[in-house]
Design a protein around this motif. Structure first.
Motif, PDB file in Angstrom:
ATOM      1  N   TYR A 187      -0.173  -7.314   4.645  1.00 53.70           N
ATOM      2  CA  TYR A 187       0.038  -6.048   3.937  1.00 53.70           C
ATOM      3  C   TYR A 187       1.349  -5.426   4.391  1.00 53.70           C
ATOM      4  O   TYR A 187       1.918  -5.795   5.436  1.00 53.70           O
ATOM      5  CB  TYR A 187      -1.117  -5.082   4.226  1.00 53.70           C
ATOM      6  CG  TYR A 187      -1.218  -4.721   5.696  1.00 53.70           C
ATOM      7  CD1 TYR A 187      -0.569  -3.593   6.199  1.00 53.70           C
ATOM      8  CD2 TYR A 187      -1.927  -5.528   6.585  1.00 53.70           C
ATOM      9  CE1 TYR A 187      -0.628  -3.278   7.551  1.00 53.70           C
ATOM     10  CE2 TYR A 187      -1.993  -5.216   7.935  1.00 53.70           C
ATOM     11  CZ  TYR A 187      -1.341  -4.105   8.410  1.00 53.70           C
ATOM     12  OH  TYR A 187      -1.385  -3.792   9.744  1.00 53.70           O
TER      13      TYR A 187
ATOM     14  N   PRO B 235      -5.749   5.064   3.957  1.00 58.70           N
ATOM     15  CA  PRO B 235      -4.839   3.916   3.988  1.00 58.70           C
ATOM     16  C   PRO B 235      -5.131   2.960   5.147  1.00 58.70           C
ATOM     17  O   PRO B 235      -5.024   1.735   4.997  1.00 58.70           O
ATOM     18  CB  PRO B 235      -3.455   4.562   4.125  1.00 58.70           C
ATOM     19  CG  PRO B 235      -3.609   5.898   3.493  1.00 58.70           C
ATOM     20  CD  PRO B 235      -4.997   6.337   3.879  1.00 58.70           C
TER      21      PRO B 235
ATOM     22  N   LEU C 121       2.822  -1.257   4.376  1.00 58.33           N
ATOM     23  CA  LEU C 121       2.592   0.138   4.022  1.00 58.33           C
ATOM     24  C   LEU C 121       3.899   0.798   3.593  1.00 58.33           C
ATOM     25  O   LEU C 121       4.921   0.691   4.270  1.00 58.33           O
ATOM     26  CB  LEU C 121       2.025   0.900   5.220  1.00 58.33           C
ATOM     27  CG  LEU C 121       0.554   0.666   5.555  1.00 58.33           C
ATOM     28  CD1 LEU C 121       0.274   1.066   6.992  1.00 58.33           C
ATOM     29  CD2 LEU C 121      -0.348   1.458   4.611  1.00 58.33           C
TER      30      LEU C 121
ATOM     31  N   LEU D 227      -1.347  -1.123  -4.126  1.00 48.90           N
ATOM     32  CA  LEU D 227      -2.461  -0.179  -4.126  1.00 48.90           C
ATOM     33  C   LEU D 227      -1.937   1.194  -3.746  1.00 48.90           C
ATOM     34  O   LEU D 227      -1.109   1.323  -2.839  1.00 48.90           O
ATOM     35  CB  LEU D 227      -3.518  -0.625  -3.106  1.00 48.90           C
ATOM     36  CG  LEU D 227      -4.719   0.282  -2.875  1.00 48.90           C
ATOM     37  CD1 LEU D 227      -5.684   0.188  -4.043  1.00 48.90           C
ATOM     38  CD2 LEU D 227      -5.429  -0.090  -1.577  1.00 48.90           C
ATOM     39  N   CYS D 228      -2.411   2.232  -4.428  1.00 48.20           N
ATOM     40  CA  CYS D 228      -2.059   3.613  -4.096  1.00 48.20           C
ATOM     41  C   CYS D 228      -3.281   4.281  -3.485  1.00 48.20           C
ATOM     42  O   CYS D 228      -4.345   4.328  -4.115  1.00 48.20           O
ATOM     43  CB  CYS D 228      -1.618   4.383  -5.345  1.00 48.20           C
ATOM     44  SG  CYS D 228      -0.227   3.639  -6.226  1.00 48.20           S
ATOM     45  N   ILE D 229      -3.148   4.810  -2.269  1.00 46.80           N
ATOM     46  CA  ILE D 229      -4.306   5.386  -1.594  1.00 46.80           C
ATOM     47  C   ILE D 229      -3.857   6.466  -0.618  1.00 46.80           C
ATOM     48  O   ILE D 229      -2.770   6.393  -0.053  1.00 46.80           O
ATOM     49  CB  ILE D 229      -5.104   4.275  -0.833  1.00 46.80           C
ATOM     50  CG1 ILE D 229      -6.427   4.807  -0.286  1.00 46.80           C
ATOM     51  CG2 ILE D 229      -4.264   3.638   0.250  1.00 46.80           C
ATOM     52  CD1 ILE D 229      -7.457   5.103  -1.331  1.00 46.80           C
TER      53      ILE D 229
ATOM     54  N   VAL E 200      -8.239   0.868   4.496  1.00 48.04           N
ATOM     55  CA  VAL E 200      -7.883  -0.247   3.603  1.00 48.04           C
ATOM     56  C   VAL E 200      -7.196  -1.353   4.398  1.00 48.04           C
ATOM     57  O   VAL E 200      -7.478  -2.546   4.215  1.00 48.04           O
ATOM     58  CB  VAL E 200      -6.984   0.246   2.455  1.00 48.04           C
ATOM     59  CG1 VAL E 200      -6.389  -0.932   1.687  1.00 48.04           C
ATOM     60  CG2 VAL E 200      -7.772   1.140   1.506  1.00 48.04           C
ATOM     61  N   VAL E 201      -6.289  -0.974   5.300  1.00 48.54           N
ATOM     62  CA  VAL E 201      -5.620  -1.952   6.157  1.00 48.54           C
ATOM     63  C   VAL E 201      -6.645  -2.752   6.957  1.00 48.54           C
ATOM     64  O   VAL E 201      -6.559  -3.986   7.047  1.00 48.54           O
ATOM     65  CB  VAL E 201      -4.624  -1.241   7.104  1.00 48.54           C
ATOM     66  CG1 VAL E 201      -4.246  -2.146   8.281  1.00 48.54           C
ATOM     67  CG2 VAL E 201      -3.371  -0.836   6.345  1.00 48.54           C
TER      68      VAL E 201
ATOM     69  N   ALA F 184       1.082   4.757   0.643  1.00 52.19           N
ATOM     70  CA  ALA F 184       0.162   5.528   1.474  1.00 52.19           C
ATOM     71  C   ALA F 184       0.472   7.011   1.436  1.00 52.19           C
ATOM     72  O   ALA F 184       1.582   7.440   1.764  1.00 52.19           O
ATOM     73  CB  ALA F 184       0.215   5.025   2.917  1.00 52.19           C
TER      74      ALA F 184
ATOM     75  N   VAL G 182      -9.173   0.336  -5.127  1.00 51.21           N
ATOM     76  CA  VAL G 182      -9.851   0.218  -3.837  1.00 51.21           C
ATOM     77  C   VAL G 182     -11.072  -0.699  -3.933  1.00 51.21           C
ATOM     78  O   VAL G 182     -11.298  -1.514  -3.031  1.00 51.21           O
ATOM     79  CB  VAL G 182     -10.236   1.603  -3.279  1.00 51.21           C
ATOM     80  CG1 VAL G 182     -11.034   1.469  -1.988  1.00 51.21           C
ATOM     81  CG2 VAL G 182      -8.983   2.435  -3.031  1.00 51.21           C
TER      82      VAL G 182
ATOM     83  N   ILE H 180       0.858  -1.183   0.000  1.00 53.28           N
ATOM     84  CA  ILE H 180       0.000   0.000   0.000  1.00 53.28           C
ATOM     85  C   ILE H 180       0.893   1.231   0.000  1.00 53.28           C
ATOM     86  O   ILE H 180       1.582   1.502   0.986  1.00 53.28           O
ATOM     87  CB  ILE H 180      -0.922   0.041   1.232  1.00 53.28           C
ATOM     88  CG1 ILE H 180      -1.785  -1.213   1.312  1.00 53.28           C
ATOM     89  CG2 ILE H 180      -1.801   1.291   1.201  1.00 53.28           C
ATOM     90  CD1 ILE H 180      -2.530  -1.362   2.636  1.00 53.28           C
TER      91      ILE H 180
END
Length: 289
Positions: free
Chosen positions: A33, A19, A35, A75-77, A22-23, A13, A132, A11
């Motif tokens: 995961y 973020p 980060l 994932l980019c968030i 999502v976690v 973040a 997402v 991720i």
């Protein structure tokens, strides 16, 4: 939740709470995961999770950690306060090796072309970029987001105009939100983002450059750009959006179903309820244009 591949989900973040939401979704589904906290953007709370801090330009470090942890999904968030000034970024060795590809991506055109280039850059290196909705579908607004239906119905004409305007600016790759009040387009979102756009509307109100029935008229509509790759930059609302909409004298917010994220949903609904704002998720095809 549909995730292919083994190993933890990476991720990248940015700031604020998404973020970590999502976690929570990954943990609830039994996925591990890691980060990657962007220095200067990500919240210090990532220190409480498996993490790696990275600076803009540390592409070599990013891919070394991806390889060490056998990460195949990324994932980019999270929010980014300002786009980095690439002229001042110090590239690490891995970035220097990838520089020709990076320059091609940066020269590719508008936001959508740029983001597609970024996706291809990762995929060529064996990393699948997720959206997402793939990872945390509960964060995406659906028909369960509905507050203040009567007030929303009283603003149907403004909602329709906002939907048309948002479609136009989205097709131009220019923004994801529009504010309309009493049949007049007050603001269309540009690079400044939603919060700054709402601040402009609040200034218009305070300077009396436009008039409407404050708290009874006026809508912010958020939607993805037509054809937008939802792996990047999904439109988002949250408590701060609602507070700023209230300061701007609006009656409520409409989001396109399946295209917008709602951060801290319960708190968002609570703030909207206390503020007297409507909060609705609509199918765009159901809005009278």
């Amino acid at each position: 939740m549909v995730l292919d591949g083994d190993g933890p989900v990476g991720i990248i973040a940015g700031g604020q709470d998404l973020p970590f939401e999502v976690v929570d979704a990954l943990k609830a589904a039994g996925h591990s995961y890691l980060l990657f906290g962007i220095v200067g953007e990500a919240d210090e709370r990532i220190e409480n999770h498996p993490h790696q801090w990275i600076k803009w330009g540390e592409i070599g470090l990013l891919f070394r950690v991806i390889e060490q942890h056998h990460i195949s999904r990324l994932l980019c968030i999270g929010s980014i306060g300002a786009r980095p000034d690439f002229r001042s970024i110090r590239l690490d060795l891995g970035a220097m090796k990838a520089l020709p590809a990076i320059l091609r991506i940066m020269a590719s055109g508008g936001d959508e072309s740029l983001l597609q280039g970024v996706a291809g850059f990762f995929e060529q290196r064996g990393v699948q970029l997720c959206s997402v909705p793939d990872v945390a579908p509960g964060l995406v607004v659906g028909d369960d987001l509905s507050l203040g239906s009567k007030l929303a119905q009283a603003n149907e004409a403004d909602i329709g105009l906002a939907a048309r305007a948002a479609g136009v600016i989205g097709a131009l790759d220019a923004g994801q939100g529009v504010v309309v009040a009493d049949g007049r387009i007050l603001a269309m979102e540009g690079p400044e983002g939603t919060d700054q756009m709402l601040a402009r509307v609040a200034q218009i109100l305070s300077e009396k450059r436009a008039r409407w029935n404050v708290g009874k008229q006026g809508v912010l509509l958020k939607r993805a750009r037509p054809g937008q790759d939802l792996r990047f930059d999904m439109p988002t609302i949250g408590p701060r959006t609602i507070e700023n909409a209230k300061k701007a004298g609006l009656a409520g917010i409409v989001c396109a179903q399946g295209e917008v994220l709602c951060a801290n949903r319960q708190l968002s609904l609570e703030i909207a309820r206390k503020s007297g704002l409507f909060l609705q998720a609509r199918k765009l095809e159901d809005i009278s244009l």
